[in-house]
Enzyme design. Structure first.
Site, mmCIF file in Angstrom:
data_model
loop_
_atom_site.group_PDB
_atom_site.id
_atom_site.type_symbol
_atom_site.label_atom_id
_atom_site.label_comp_id
_atom_site.label_asym_id
_atom_site.label_seq_id
_atom_site.Cartn_x
_atom_site.Cartn_y
_atom_site.Cartn_z
ATOM 1 N N HIS A 106 63.634 52.702 22.809
ATOM 2 C CA HIS A 106 63.866 53.095 21.419
ATOM 3 C C HIS A 106 65.368 52.915 21.187
ATOM 4 C CE1 HIS A 106 60.526 55.828 22.622
ATOM 5 N NE2 HIS A 106 60.098 55.697 21.386
ATOM 6 N N ASP A 109 67.531 55.598 22.579
ATOM 7 C CA ASP A 109 67.535 55.803 24.037
ATOM 8 C C ASP A 109 68.763 55.110 24.616
ATOM 9 O OD1 ASP A 109 64.922 56.761 23.744
ATOM 10 O OD2 ASP A 109 64.008 54.860 24.365
ATOM 11 N N GLU A 237 50.960 51.326 18.048
ATOM 12 C CA GLU A 237 50.509 52.149 19.178
ATOM 13 C C GLU A 237 49.751 53.355 18.634
ATOM 14 O OE1 GLU A 237 53.500 53.012 22.174
ATOM 15 O OE2 GLU A 237 52.597 54.980 22.505
ATOM 16 N N GLU A 273 47.792 53.160 24.771
ATOM 17 C CA GLU A 273 48.315 54.114 25.760
ATOM 18 C C GLU A 273 47.182 54.977 26.308
ATOM 19 O OE1 GLU A 273 52.072 55.950 25.070
ATOM 20 O OE2 GLU A 273 51.455 57.836 25.954
ATOM 21 N N HIS A 276 46.935 58.607 25.096
ATOM 22 C CA HIS A 276 46.584 58.679 23.672
ATOM 23 C C HIS A 276 45.089 58.426 23.492
ATOM 24 C CE1 HIS A 276 51.001 57.573 22.471
ATOM 25 N NE2 HIS A 276 50.919 58.600 23.282
ATOM 26 N N ASP A 312 49.910 65.459 25.416
ATOM 27 C CA ASP A 312 50.344 64.177 25.964
ATOM 28 C C ASP A 312 51.233 64.433 27.184
ATOM 29 O OD1 ASP A 312 50.546 61.431 25.918
ATOM 30 O OD2 ASP A 312 52.031 61.346 24.315
ATOM 31 N N ASP A 314 51.732 62.540 29.769
ATOM 32 C CA ASP A 314 52.445 61.328 30.213
ATOM 33 C C ASP A 314 52.714 61.320 31.718
ATOM 34 O OD1 ASP A 314 52.484 60.271 27.659
ATOM 35 O OD2 ASP A 314 54.538 60.878 27.212
HETATM 36 C C1 XLS Z 1 54.793 58.892 22.369
HETATM 37 C C2 XLS Z 1 54.726 57.430 22.430
HETATM 38 C C3 XLS Z 1 56.063 56.741 22.486
HETATM 39 C C4 XLS Z 1 55.889 55.290 22.162
HETATM 40 C C5 XLS Z 1 57.093 54.612 21.676
HETATM 41 O O1 XLS Z 1 53.808 59.607 22.526
HETATM 42 O O2 XLS Z 1 53.928 57.060 23.500
HETATM 43 O O3 XLS Z 1 56.664 56.941 23.725
HETATM 44 O O4 XLS Z 1 55.368 54.591 23.243
HETATM 45 O O5 XLS Z 1 57.616 55.177 20.533
HETATM 46 NI NI NI Z 2 52.415 59.254 24.962
HETATM 47 NI NI NI Z 3 53.715 55.150 24.288
#
Ligand code: XLS
Ligand code: NI
Ligand code: NI
Length: 441
Positions: A106, A109, A237, A273, A276, A312, A314
């Site tokens: 991003h 970042d 996404e 993802e 998600h 989420d 991750d």
């Molecule tokens: C957040 C998203 C983010 C995207 C990019 O949940 O996964 O990380 O991949 O903005």
């Molecule tokens: Ni995510």
């Molecule tokens: Ni993502």
């Protein structure tokens, strides 16, 4: 591989090598062998693994209950440009040591956002000049760029879907700068994740206007990028919830509708993802298949959720069985269109050793590699493909084939069924498919 940064941050970690399944070395690949050919392509080319800047270099472990737990040696400099360079050094050291080819970011970042748009743009330009040098020196490439239009409080009511045009325009300016940065770094793709594009209560929301505004916004971004020579693919996404209650890009099917409704189908595909997908009550493989059916399987954000909670998390991928089901879809649909596999995953808050970042990515890459090998073996050596072909064989000849090519009417179905009598009962054999999966993983 030689280091190209000025500073070394991951001291004591060397280049990560493939050592095979018998190795006990936590800092070696057991299954990901980049040059090994599977189903006609090297693993490196199948996966195009990428490091995510945000989790790997910016996520210091803070959560709603407490501050960060990780003090990264690349985040000590006070001067924003110096800090951005240190972060870039850490990024490229990590990517080259682990032997990946790509990264994703991003805008903020890369370098902290400044107080004004103009100053922020200057900071980004300085940082990308440095990243460009590092890309040239290392051969590492940018898989995709994106813009963070969700963290800054100005976006609390959304970015492109904001009820206030001034905020929509501000988001447009930010996306323009992020697109310029992505193009300058020869980014292969550009992602839109609608962080706060959604709503919390319909009482204060004009949903139709907000969604139409997103459509206009995406078209503007696409037109601008193309006018600047961008040749890559745009990805949406999907995510069903979090941060908003109702995210407009809920899942693959909803996002495909957005793409088609606003005439973006020639330029947009999906970035799927894992976590998600599961938040949307789907499986990862379901979302991949929906995208592939629409010829929009563009890229993957690899991670994993937790079955006992609903957000989420991750986490890094490590479920070979589930990933094998995903790799079956992946292989059958001919892989990803333009994208790669980005580890949108973070080490846990209490995984505080720097080497944990390596171990986590190694585990993720090995999970995908093991799953790819298993999926390929299932397709080559088991009865899986044959079973599946047989299940639909009635559409290959006779009336079934006529139905498939569109030459029957409802009356024809009536006539056929009248003569045919009660259809034979045919088992779906789900357990057999599951046993095959188990056998090969
Ligand atoms: C957040 C998203 C983010 C995207 C990019 O949940 O996964 O990380 O991949 O903005
Ligand atoms: Ni995510
Ligand atoms: Ni993502």
């Amino acid at each position: 591989m030689a280091l190209i940064g000025d500073k070394e941050f991951f001291k004591g970690v060397g280049d990560i090598k493939f050592e095979g399944a018998a190795s006990d070395n936590p800092l070696a690949f057991k299954f990901y062998n980049p040059e090994q050919v599977v189903a006609g392509k090297t693993m490196r080319a199948h996966f195009k693994f990428a490091m995510a800047y945000w989790h790997t270099l910016c996520g210091n472990g803070g959560d709603p209950f407490g501050p960060g737990t990780k003090s990264f040696p690349w985040s000590v400099a006070k001067d924003p440009i110096e800090a951005a360079r240190d972060k870039a050094d850490a990024a490229f050291e990590f990517i080259t040591k682990i032997g990946f080819d790509y990264y994703c970011f991003h805008d903020y970042d890369l370098v902290d956002e400044a107080d004004s748009l103009a100053e922020s743009e200057k900071r980004i330009q300085k940082t990308i000049a440095y990243l460009k040098e590092k890309q040239q020196a290392s051969g590492v490439k940018l898989l995709w760029g994106t813009s963070n239009c969700f963290s800054n409080p100005r976006y609390m009511n959304g970015a492109a879907s904001n009820p206030n045009f001034d905020v929509v325009a501000r988001a447009g300016a930010q996306v323009k700068i992020a697109l310029d940065a992505t193009i300058a770094l020869d980014g292969e793709n550009y992602v839109f994740w609608g962080g706060r594009e959604g709503y919390m209560s319909l009482l204060n929301t004009n949903m139709k206007l907000e969604q139409d505004n997103i459509g206009r916004f995406l078209n503007m971004a696409k037109d601008y990028a193309c006018s600047q020579g961008f040749k890559g693919t745009f990805f949406i996404e999907p995510k069903p919830m979090e941060p908003t209650k109702h995210q407009y890009d809920f899942d693959a099917a909803t996002s495909i509708n957005t793409i088609r409704e606003y005439g973006l189908e020639n330029d947009f595909k999906l970035n799927i993802e894992v976590n998600h997908a599961t938040l949307a009550q789907h499986t990862f493989q379901h979302e991949l298949q929906v995208a592939a059916n629409a010829n929009m399987l563009g890229s993957i954000d690899a991670n994993r959720g937790d079955y006992q909670n609903g957000w989420d998390t991750d986490q890094f991928p490590n479920n070979v069985m589930e990933t094998t089901e995903a790799m079956l879809v992946f292989l059958k649909s001919g892989g990803l269109q333009g994208g790669g596999i980005n580890f949108d995953a973070k080490t846990r808050r209490n995984s505080t050793d720097l080497e944990d970042i390596f171990i986590a990515h190694i585990g993720g890459a090995d999970t995908f590699a093991k799953a790819l090998l298993a999926a390929d073996a299932i397709r080559q050596n088991s009865s899986y493909e044959e079973l599946l072909t047989k299940r639909y064989a009635s559409f290959n000849s006779g009336k079934g084939a006529e139905f498939k090519n569109g030459s029957l009417s409802l009356k024809d179905l009536y006539n056929y069924a009248s003569e045919n009598g009660e259809p034979e009962q045919i088992s779906g054999k789900q357990e057999l498919y599951e046993c095959i999966l188990n056998q090969y993983t």
